[in-house]
Design a protein around this motif. Structure first.
Motif, PDB file in Angstrom:
ATOM      1  N   ALA A 192       0.837  -1.207   0.000  1.00 27.19           N
ATOM      2  CA  ALA A 192       0.000   0.000   0.000  1.00 27.19           C
ATOM      3  C   ALA A 192       0.867   1.251   0.000  1.00 27.19           C
ATOM      4  O   ALA A 192       0.582   2.235  -0.702  1.00 27.19           O
ATOM      5  CB  ALA A 192      -0.922  -0.012   1.215  1.00 27.19           C
ATOM      6  N   HIS A 193       1.944   1.220   0.786  1.00 24.23           N
ATOM      7  CA  HIS A 193       2.858   2.356   0.838  1.00 24.23           C
ATOM      8  C   HIS A 193       3.472   2.627  -0.534  1.00 24.23           C
ATOM      9  O   HIS A 193       3.584   3.776  -0.981  1.00 24.23           O
ATOM     10  CB  HIS A 193       3.956   2.092   1.869  1.00 24.23           C
ATOM     11  N   GLY A 194       3.836   1.566  -1.257  1.00 24.00           N
ATOM     12  CA  GLY A 194       4.405   1.732  -2.586  1.00 24.00           C
ATOM     13  C   GLY A 194       3.409   2.330  -3.573  1.00 24.00           C
ATOM     14  O   GLY A 194       3.743   3.246  -4.340  1.00 24.00           O
ATOM     15  N   ILE A 195       2.166   1.837  -3.548  1.00 20.22           N
ATOM     16  CA  ILE A 195       1.133   2.331  -4.473  1.00 20.22           C
ATOM     17  C   ILE A 195       0.815   3.803  -4.207  1.00 20.22           C
ATOM     18  O   ILE A 195       0.733   4.616  -5.137  1.00 20.22           O
ATOM     19  CB  ILE A 195      -0.140   1.466  -4.348  1.00 20.22           C
ATOM     20  N   ASP A 245      17.889   1.579  -4.339  1.00 22.08           N
ATOM     21  CA  ASP A 245      18.327   2.430  -3.227  1.00 22.08           C
ATOM     22  C   ASP A 245      19.350   3.467  -3.682  1.00 22.08           C
ATOM     23  O   ASP A 245      19.292   4.635  -3.286  1.00 22.08           O
ATOM     24  CB  ASP A 245      18.913   1.568  -2.102  1.00 22.08           C
ATOM     25  N   SER A 246      20.302   3.031  -4.526  1.00 24.28           N
ATOM     26  CA  SER A 246      21.308   3.990  -4.997  1.00 24.28           C
ATOM     27  C   SER A 246      20.688   5.015  -5.944  1.00 24.28           C
ATOM     28  O   SER A 246      21.106   6.179  -5.987  1.00 24.28           O
ATOM     29  CB  SER A 246      22.466   3.260  -5.685  1.00 24.28           C
ATOM     30  N   LEU A 251       9.554   8.982  -4.807  1.00 26.26           N
ATOM     31  CA  LEU A 251       8.263   8.315  -4.607  1.00 26.26           C
ATOM     32  C   LEU A 251       8.031   7.237  -5.663  1.00 26.26           C
ATOM     33  O   LEU A 251       7.598   6.126  -5.346  1.00 26.26           O
ATOM     34  CB  LEU A 251       7.135   9.347  -4.641  1.00 26.26           C
ATOM     35  N   GLN A 252       8.318   7.547  -6.933  1.00 28.15           N
ATOM     36  CA  GLN A 252       8.154   6.542  -7.984  1.00 28.15           C
ATOM     37  C   GLN A 252       9.105   5.364  -7.772  1.00 28.15           C
ATOM     38  O   GLN A 252       8.739   4.195  -7.974  1.00 28.15           O
ATOM     39  CB  GLN A 252       8.421   7.165  -9.364  1.00 28.15           C
ATOM     40  N   LEU A 253      10.329   5.673  -7.362  1.00 26.70           N
ATOM     41  CA  LEU A 253      11.323   4.613  -7.156  1.00 26.70           C
ATOM     42  C   LEU A 253      10.964   3.735  -5.967  1.00 26.70           C
ATOM     43  O   LEU A 253      11.236   2.532  -5.976  1.00 26.70           O
ATOM     44  CB  LEU A 253      12.714   5.229  -6.980  1.00 26.70           C
ATOM     45  N   ARG A 254      10.344   4.330  -4.944  1.00 29.55           N
ATOM     46  CA  ARG A 254       9.908   3.506  -3.807  1.00 29.55           C
ATOM     47  C   ARG A 254       8.844   2.501  -4.251  1.00 29.55           C
ATOM     48  O   ARG A 254       8.815   1.361  -3.804  1.00 29.55           O
ATOM     49  CB  ARG A 254       9.360   4.392  -2.691  1.00 29.55           C
ATOM     50  N   THR A 259       9.075  -1.691  -4.175  1.00 28.79           N
ATOM     51  CA  THR A 259       8.010  -2.575  -3.692  1.00 28.79           C
ATOM     52  C   THR A 259       7.590  -3.557  -4.778  1.00 28.79           C
ATOM     53  O   THR A 259       7.388  -4.745  -4.517  1.00 28.79           O
ATOM     54  CB  THR A 259       6.784  -1.743  -3.262  1.00 28.79           C
ATOM     55  N   GLU A 260       7.470  -3.052  -6.007  1.00 27.97           N
ATOM     56  CA  GLU A 260       7.049  -3.890  -7.132  1.00 27.97           C
ATOM     57  C   GLU A 260       8.072  -4.990  -7.397  1.00 27.97           C
ATOM     58  O   GLU A 260       7.721  -6.139  -7.694  1.00 27.97           O
ATOM     59  CB  GLU A 260       6.875  -2.999  -8.366  1.00 27.97           C
TER      60      GLU A 260
END
Length: 805
Positions: free
Chosen positions: A513-516, A658-659, A669-672, A676-677
């Motif tokens: 949910a956090h990723g979405i 992460d890098s 935000l998109q990378l987070r 998750t994906e």
């Protein structure tokens, strides 16, 4: 009206009354203060008003539980100030036992005992509920007018998963399986036990009732066509052997017992067509209609009494039961559901027959469930446990099904009745305890030594996966010399609780949910537009390199498998003649062997006696192929989740996000979301591989079985005095003429392995490419503002697993 109230009205399907709540400016705080008069004003219609009042009452109860748990957690932090513990830990503090309101059947241990059962923390359950409500609200606000919105709606739906851990329980009649299960889940009268002459005859699943507070039994029958086939084959068997003596342990008695249970003595002398008459099934109208039967009771003991005739066979009919019908011969499986039980939250215990079943559909279900078990319990009495032949035979016969062809990670050898000592009446409590401890230690050592002698089982399992427990269900229920810990029931309870906790439903859901929400908020901010092409390029370069690593490891695996199988084919061609001779001849003559061989060929090369080792001619013929690939297969597809499939290469796949977050702050935000994906697709592929590898491994025996079917059919057609000779010769000639079947089996396995490899690579690439493309899409999208929801979920996420970094 604030977001909290809006979410609750959507969740409760009361959106129609939102305007009223908006007009009256109802907030989360004022929601809890509503009385009957105000509720009547807000919702004038009776039906919706009653729904609202019921839901509000439940919400208030959850709030009270939440506050109580938080208070306990705060108190715990005061007692241990060096620990940063926001959520309740796996200790007993901060937890509450789930109690059933009228639970007279629940175990009620003496108050002075500290029980070690560890229910799932209320706080974690509330976190999951809150985040699910948030995501339902977000889902409702998303339209499907653009690709990203449709993609996000699907991702929210995909968050819902419920993987259950299966624990398979084996043991001979009288070993104490039912008592053990009752004690562990603290349901004194759930499964019937105590009669040595009675035994569980069908597969029984025990799991949680997640929908209500009643005890339920879901009874699944075999089909009428399957029962008709069973009647026909049994009549043929009895007709061929009517002059044979019916010993209590042989197949004749087994068939007679099954028919007598359902038909009484009426079956004798009747044709199988007569026994399909509808009058015999009036009490179970669900069976002719191929429907399930659902039993619902308020207590465990009432359900147990209702279930007996569907689950148990009793060779000695008890007084008062004359003429009573028993329906277990028609039952495929019974699922018993228990309310409010913390040990079954994400765990299903399965009471399994030792050798499967002669009925094909029951046997297929048995194999399927056995292959899905993450743990297997072998239950036997402690007296002579190390030398208990039946227990070790069960373990040996299922070792390949739960090992390379399954998902089993642990084998628990459980010795019951550990409190029984000869001449113990005159012992003091201290002497009794010391003597018992010494006896249990000796039993454990002897069992571990015996396990090391089990060469067939050791091909699939190591010493680390094998544990021994000594338990006493009886002592666990009463105040006596032993503490609950001494009986080791509590150790098994902790194991089940760990399975529930390891399920990580809350963590996985909140993380997803956090990723979405991060992606939605990132897409709204559009702060990455100037660097979008640069970020995508780096991601695609990383992905290409990682996919190459996965592809190379898979190709190496294929080469290693081919080499092993080539060796297995050569050995099979050299040895199949000797294997056939040992089975078909080797001094085996007379009526007894004729009957055995006929049973084998009637059942496609497989015979499962009620007691003793099963016979599988197909497996004998495939044994060199199976042995050749065993070690390489286990290395490539280990059952241990921590190792990972294809020698861990799926697990190590990483886009080094992460890098990239450090380098491109505006794209965080998109990378987070992409991080998750990436974790989600690796976890999903690992589950798929774990399922599909069973098909790869079993393909060797299945190919042999399919090729042998023609020979079995020809052999079965013979009658008359030379039938045994003709059956032997037919089987032998068929194998000689089809000796290329070993090459076919090799090619089938390699084909299935290749298909799996292609699927994994394509899925990994397609999923990540789609996610990268939509995360940095140039398309104009109308997305809702989720800044509030993201902040709320981020707090929960940090509480559960620490900061996103």
């Amino acid at each position: 009206m604030d977001d909290f109230v809006r979410e609750k009205l959507i969740e409760w399907d009361l959106q129609k009354w939102m305007d009223k709540f908006e007009d009256e400016e109802i907030t989360q705080e004022s929601l809890y203060e509503l009385n009957d008069e105000l509720i009547h004003k807000l919702i004038p219609k009776v039906g919706p008003r009653l729904t609202f009042k019921k839901k509000l009452k439940q919400l208030k109860e959850e709030q009270n539980i939440n506050q109580e748990t938080v208070n306990l957690s705060v108190q715990e932090q005061k007692e241990a100030p060096d620990k940063d513990q926001v959520l309740a830990s796996t200790s007993d503090k901060g937890k509450r036992r789930f109690e059933h309101p009228g639970g007279s059947s629940k175990l009620q241990p003496p108050a002075k005992r500290q029980r070690s059962s560890q229910p799932r923390p209320y706080l974690e359950a509330i976190v999951l509920s809150d985040v699910k409500n948030i995501m339902k609200f977000v889902h409702a606000r998303l339209h499907e007018k653009d690709k990203l919105s449709a993609f996000l709606k699907k991702k929210i739906c995909d968050l819902e998963t419920d993987k259950r851990e299966l624990v398979g329980v084996f043991g001979k009649t009288g070993a104490g399986k039912s008592s053990l299960i009752n004690a562990i889940i603290e349901e004194k009268n759930l499964l019937p036990s105590g009669s040595v002459s009675a035994c569980t005859s069908v597969m029984i699943k025990v799991e949680a009732n997640m929908q209500g507070s009643n005890y339920e039994a879901d009874i699944e029958f075999i089909t009428p066509e399957e029962w008709k086939d069973e009647l026909w084959s049994s009549h043929q068997f009895l007709g061929d052997n009517e002059d044979c003596e019916m010993d209590v342990d042989n197949d004749y008695h087994d068939i007679s017992e099954k028919f007598s249970a359902l038909y009484g003595e009426e079956w004798k002398g009747k044709s199988f067509e007569d026994l399909m008459d509808g009058k015999y099934f009036r009490e179970i109208p669900e069976f002719p209609q191929s429907r399930r039967k659902i039993l619902t009771c308020e207590s465990a003991d009432k359900l147990s009494a209702e279930c007996v005739k569907y689950t148990r066979s009793d060779s000695k009919q008890e007084e008062g039961n004359e003429g009573k019908k028993w329906f277990w011969p028609l039952v495929k499986c019974v699922t018993v559901r228990v309310p409010n039980n913390p040990f079954l939250q994400h765990v299903t215990l399965v009471d399994l027959p030792g050798n499967g079943d002669r009925n094909k559909s029951r046997d297929q279900m048995w194999k399927g469930i056995l292959g899905d078990c993450s743990t297997v319990w072998i239950v036997t009495e402690i007296n002579r446990a190390a030398s208990e032949k039946e227990a070790w035979e069960i373990l040996e016969s299922v070792s390949s099904l739960i090992g390379n062809s399954g998902e089993c990670q642990q084998i628990h050898f459980i010795c019951t009745k550990s409190d029984l000592l000869d001449d113990s009446d005159d012992l003091s409590s201290a002497d009794f305890h010391d003597l018992l401890t010494e006896r249990n230690v000796q039993a454990k050592d002897a069992i571990k030594k015996e396990f090391n002698k089990q060469s067939k089982t050791k091909k699939h399992f190591t010493d680390d996966t094998f544990k021994v427990f000594t338990v006493s269900s009886k002592e666990f229920l009463k105040e006596n010399y032993l503490s609950p810990e001494d009986t080791e029931i509590t150790k098994l309870q902790r194991f089940l609780q760990d399975l529930n906790d390891c399920h990580s439903e809350t963590v996985n859901y909140v993380k997803g949910a956090h990723g979405i929400l991060s992606l939605i908020q990132g897409a709204n901010s559009r702060g990455v537009d100037s660097k979008k092409g640069e970020v995508c390029e780096e991601l695609e370069i990383n992905m290409s390199l990682q996919l190459d690593n996965v592809r190379k490891e898979m190709e190496d695996t294929y080469t290693a498998f081919k080499k092993c199988l080539d060796d297995g084919v050569e050995k099979s061609k050299c040895s199949y003649g000797e294997k056939l001779k040992n089975f078909l001849y080797d001094g085996k003559n007379g009526g007894a062997f004729y009957n055995l061989l006929k049973c084998v060929i009637e059942n496609g090369g497989i015979y499962k006696p009620k007691k003793g080792k099963p016979i599988n001619l197909n497996m004998k013929l495939a044994s060199c192929l199976i042995d050749s690939i065993g070690a390489e297969f286990r290395k490539t597809f280990p059952n241990e989740v921590t190792c990972g499939a294809f020698n861990g290469v799926i697990k190590t796949f990483s886009l080094d996000i992460d890098s990239l977050i450090e380098k491109y702050k505006n794209a965080e935000l998109q990378l987070r979301f992409l991080k998750t994906e990436e974790e989600n697709i690796k976890a999903r592929l690992s589950r798929i591989i774990q399922k599909q590898k069973k098909n790869v491994y079993s393909s060797l025996t299945e190919t042999i079985e399919n090729i042998m079917e023609e020979g079995y059919c020809k052999a079965l057609a013979f009658t008359g005095e030379d039938t045994l000779y003709n059956m032997r010769e037919t089987i032998e000639n068929h194998v000689h003429s089809k000796k290329d079947m070993f090459e076919q089996a090799k090619n089938t396995m390699l084909g299935k392995l290749h298909d799996l490899m292609v699927y994994v690579l394509e899925t990994l690439e397609k999923t990540m490419k789609e996610s990268i493309g939509l995360s940095f899409t140039a398309e104009e999208c109308l997305l809702p503002d989720v800044s509030t929801e993201l902040e709320m979920v981020k707090k929960y996420y940090n509480q559960l697993v620490g900061t996103p970094d």
